[in-house]
Design an enzyme around this catalytic site. Structure first.
Site, mmCIF file in Angstrom:
data_model
loop_
_atom_site.group_PDB
_atom_site.id
_atom_site.type_symbol
_atom_site.label_atom_id
_atom_site.label_comp_id
_atom_site.label_asym_id
_atom_site.label_seq_id
_atom_site.Cartn_x
_atom_site.Cartn_y
_atom_site.Cartn_z
ATOM 1 C CG LEU A 84 42.599 14.869 27.150
ATOM 2 C CD1 LEU A 84 43.100 13.433 27.162
ATOM 3 C CD2 LEU A 84 41.678 15.079 25.952
ATOM 4 N N GLY A 91 40.831 16.616 35.805
ATOM 5 C CA GLY A 91 40.363 17.156 37.081
ATOM 6 C C GLY A 91 38.860 16.983 37.204
ATOM 7 N N GLY A 143 42.068 40.650 40.946
ATOM 8 C CA GLY A 143 43.155 40.832 39.987
ATOM 9 C C GLY A 143 44.331 41.525 40.641
ATOM 10 C CB CYS A 202 39.361 40.515 45.779
ATOM 11 S SG CYS A 202 40.794 40.497 46.863
ATOM 12 N N GLY A 215 37.834 44.174 42.788
ATOM 13 C CA GLY A 215 36.579 44.797 42.347
ATOM 14 C C GLY A 215 35.961 45.673 43.429
ATOM 15 C CG MET A 216 35.648 46.219 48.359
ATOM 16 S SD MET A 216 34.992 45.371 49.783
ATOM 17 C CE MET A 216 35.701 46.278 51.140
ATOM 18 C CG HIS A 262 38.727 35.657 46.170
ATOM 19 N ND1 HIS A 262 38.676 36.170 44.891
ATOM 20 C CD2 HIS A 262 39.814 36.204 46.743
ATOM 21 C CE1 HIS A 262 39.700 36.978 44.700
ATOM 22 N NE2 HIS A 262 40.406 37.019 45.811
ATOM 23 C CD GLU A 266 35.866 34.209 43.578
ATOM 24 O OE1 GLU A 266 35.166 34.859 44.379
ATOM 25 O OE2 GLU A 266 37.023 34.566 43.260
HETATM 26 N N1 GLN Z 1 45.638 43.110 44.047
HETATM 27 C C1 GLN Z 1 44.752 43.279 45.156
HETATM 28 C C2 GLN Z 1 45.418 42.975 46.478
HETATM 29 O O1 GLN Z 1 46.402 42.289 46.527
HETATM 30 C C3 GLN Z 1 43.519 42.440 44.985
HETATM 31 C C4 GLN Z 1 43.800 40.977 44.996
HETATM 32 C C5 GLN Z 1 42.645 40.152 44.508
HETATM 33 O O2 GLN Z 1 41.774 40.662 43.827
HETATM 34 N N2 GLN Z 1 42.661 38.881 44.793
HETATM 35 O O3 GLN Z 1 44.932 43.389 47.496
#
Ligand code: GLN
Length: 550
Positions: free
Chosen positions: A15, A18, A353, A380, A382-383, A522, A524
């Site tokens: 709902l 938070g 990820g 992360c 993504g880099m 991160h 974000e």
């Molecule tokens: N899986 C990658 C690592 O552990 C990236 C982690 C992430 O994107 N937060 O380094």
């Protein structure tokens, strides 16, 4: 003296307790009060770090490296107050503390029970370590009536009783459904939920009623009468265009004055909500729109990338544009050409990820962005994917990959892998040596929390941050190997952010590209609507430029 506000939920989950807590925190701040927010989650995981993002949404990381619930992110975004590991707990953590104490002999001779041992530990958590802030807001996760939530409800009941009248209030966030068939809104579920709450000794002072439409006065009167609260304390909370309308909408509905009244505070300081009206005005009146592709793994659940979504919105607010996101499953690119999916997007973002699935698709997407001059933001993972793509394409090492992916495969297939991204086993944090191994437990063993980085003078990121010294939050096990730094730099890559000892690449950028930036951290997590993260503001600015070209 600190006053306590407990926020509970009823009828159904999701709902927006938070969000309500965060918006109330912002409202109290707008009246000049100091606030702190805490979250108590009934699940048995010690922290959400081991929960699936598909199920529970993103893991929010604090400066001091705690893996917390995504609601902590809302609290920070709305109030700007940085949370710490002391602001979030779960049944798992509470039980773990109690059991550790039992083993250490702290309760020798006693029978350990939910009441008082578990409830005492919950009460200790609520009142631990904070300066004399004006209001402490504590949100209880889950819904009243859940078995696992009971110790928390009992603890807050006891807490209020011990603090005495006028020191604690209870806000219950509930659902008022609208039934199409009879064209009516229904108050019965809320009545039952309040009854449930009362049966465990908690009488709510304020009801925040979530509904599709505003609640008419007649129904407010009825809810007030049946649930035994003031009519002014029945707050209508209809669906909003944007979550950032919540502070102004709740103020107009009288939530902050209802709270102050419930505490018996008679003369209220004036409210200054100008920054929230400004945010709302910018969201409501954008000068244009950009489309950003997000190529990820958990694209089925937007909450899995909550902070990314919000930070993109903040980047839009900074540039006065609407940001439309196009979510793409990375795996799709393993079979198909990315061009038809990505052409028409003004920028590409690859978020953080874990795991191998979809990685080749992400590498392709990074390559598409690089070769087609599309703004690219790699966060992360993504880099890491962008660096693999560069090593493969610019240095001709086709076997470049990440140790994360070879470790996943039980049979040792690492022979044909050149690890460009490696498992970091030793590092130093705030003067302390940290070591890791494959045999480590999974919980809280990543490189977590804030770490400083040094930026290269004259680099794009130095311009974006306006500084050579930054500190950003991390959550990862793997790192880019600097072995490839010099060779990549001679091919037009710049590792423009490094750990202070120069060993770990923190940021990479491309010299001959409008905006291609990868960050190991991160950003974000630190973005706020009234204080957008400079990297997200810069990324959206680059997307706007791109939208004018195509
Ligand atoms: N899986 C990658 C690592 O552990 C990236 C982690 C992430 O994107 N937060 O380094």
């Amino acid at each position: 003296m600190t006053r306590y506000i407990f926020i509970t939920g009823g009828v159904v989950s999701s709902l927006g307790k938070g969000l309500t807590s965060a918006a109330l925190g912002a409202l109290l701040q707008a009246r000049g009060y100091g606030v702190r927010l805490r979250k108590l989650d009934p699940y048995l995981n010690v922290d959400p770090g081991t929960l699936s993002p598909f199920e529970h949404g993103e893991v929010f990381v604090t400066d001091d490296g705690a893996e917390t619930d995504l609601d902590i992110g809302h609290y920070e975004r709305f109030t700007g107050v940085a949370a710490s590991s002391l602001d979030s707990t779960s049944s798992g953590r509470i039980y773990q503390t109690v059991l550790d104490k039992e083993r250490q002999g702290e309760y020798l001779g006693e029978t350990i029970q939910v009441i008082p041992h578990v409830t005492d530990e919950i009460k200790r958590f609520i009142s631990q370590d904070f300066e004399d802030t004006d209001f402490m807001l504590c949100e209880i996760g889950g819904t009243v009536g859940d078995i696992e939530g009971l110790p928390f409800f009992e603890a807050i009941r006891q807490f209020a009783q011990e603090k005495g009248p006028g020191n604690c209030i209870f806000i219950h966030v509930t659902l008022i459904p609208y039934l199409n068939v009879c064209n009516e809104i229904k108050t019965k579920p809320t009545q039952h939920s309040v009854k449930e709450l009362r049966s465990i000794g908690i009488a709510p002072d304020i009801l925040v009623c979530r509904s599709n439409l505003p609640i008419p006065d007649k129904e407010r009167k009825k809810i007030a009468l049946f649930c035994n609260v003031d009519q002014d304390a029945v707050i209508s909370s209809p669906d909003m265009n944007s979550i950032y309308e919540a502070p102004t909408l709740y103020h107009e509905e009288g939530l902050d004055s209802a709270v102050l009244k419930a505490f018996g505070i008679k003369s209220f300081p004036e409210t200054n909500l100008s920054k929230w009206y400004e945010v709302k005005e910018r969201i409501d009146n954008p000068d244009g729109k950009v489309r950003v592709a997000i190529v990820g793994k958990y694209t089925g659940l937007e909450d899995a990338y909550k902070s990314i979504n919000e930070a993109l919105t903040h980047g839009g607010i900074a540039n006065r544009v609407e940001v439309e996101t196009k979510w793409i499953q990375a795996e799709v690119f393993e079979e198909e050409d990315p061009a038809p999916y990505l052409t028409g997007c003004h920028a590409i973002l690859i978020p953080g990820g874990f795991g191998k699935r979809g990685s080749e698709g992400k590498i392709k997407a990074a390559g598409f962005a690089r070769k087609n001059q599309v703004p690219y933001f790699g966060i992360c993972l993504g880099m890491q994917m962008a660096v693999i793509e560069l090593v493969r394409d610019l240095l001709g090492i086709d076997s470049a990959g990440s140790e994360e992916f070879s470790m996943e495969e039980q049979e040792n297939s690492s022979e044909d892998l050149t690890p460009v991204i490696f498992y970091l086993k030793k590092w130093v944090h705030e003067g302390k040596k940290i070591t890791r191994s494959e045999k480590d437990e999974k919980g809280a063993t990543m490189r977590l929390g804030s770490y400083p980085a040094k930026l290269t003078k004259g680099s794009i990121v130095e311009k974006i941050y306006g500084s050579c010294e930054i500190s950003e939050r991390h959550r990862h096990r793997y790192e880019v190997d600097i072995k490839y730094k010099d060779r990549l730099e001679s091919e037009g890559v710049l590792f423009s952010g490094m750990s202070p000892d120069g060993n770990l690449p923190e940021i990479m950028e491309l010299k001959k590209h409008p905006w291609f930036i990868g960050v190991q951290f991160h950003p974000e997590l630190k973005s706020q609507p009234f204080n957008p993260h400079p990297l997200f503001a810069g990324f959206i600015k680059a997307a706007i430029k791109r939208s004018r070209l195509v």
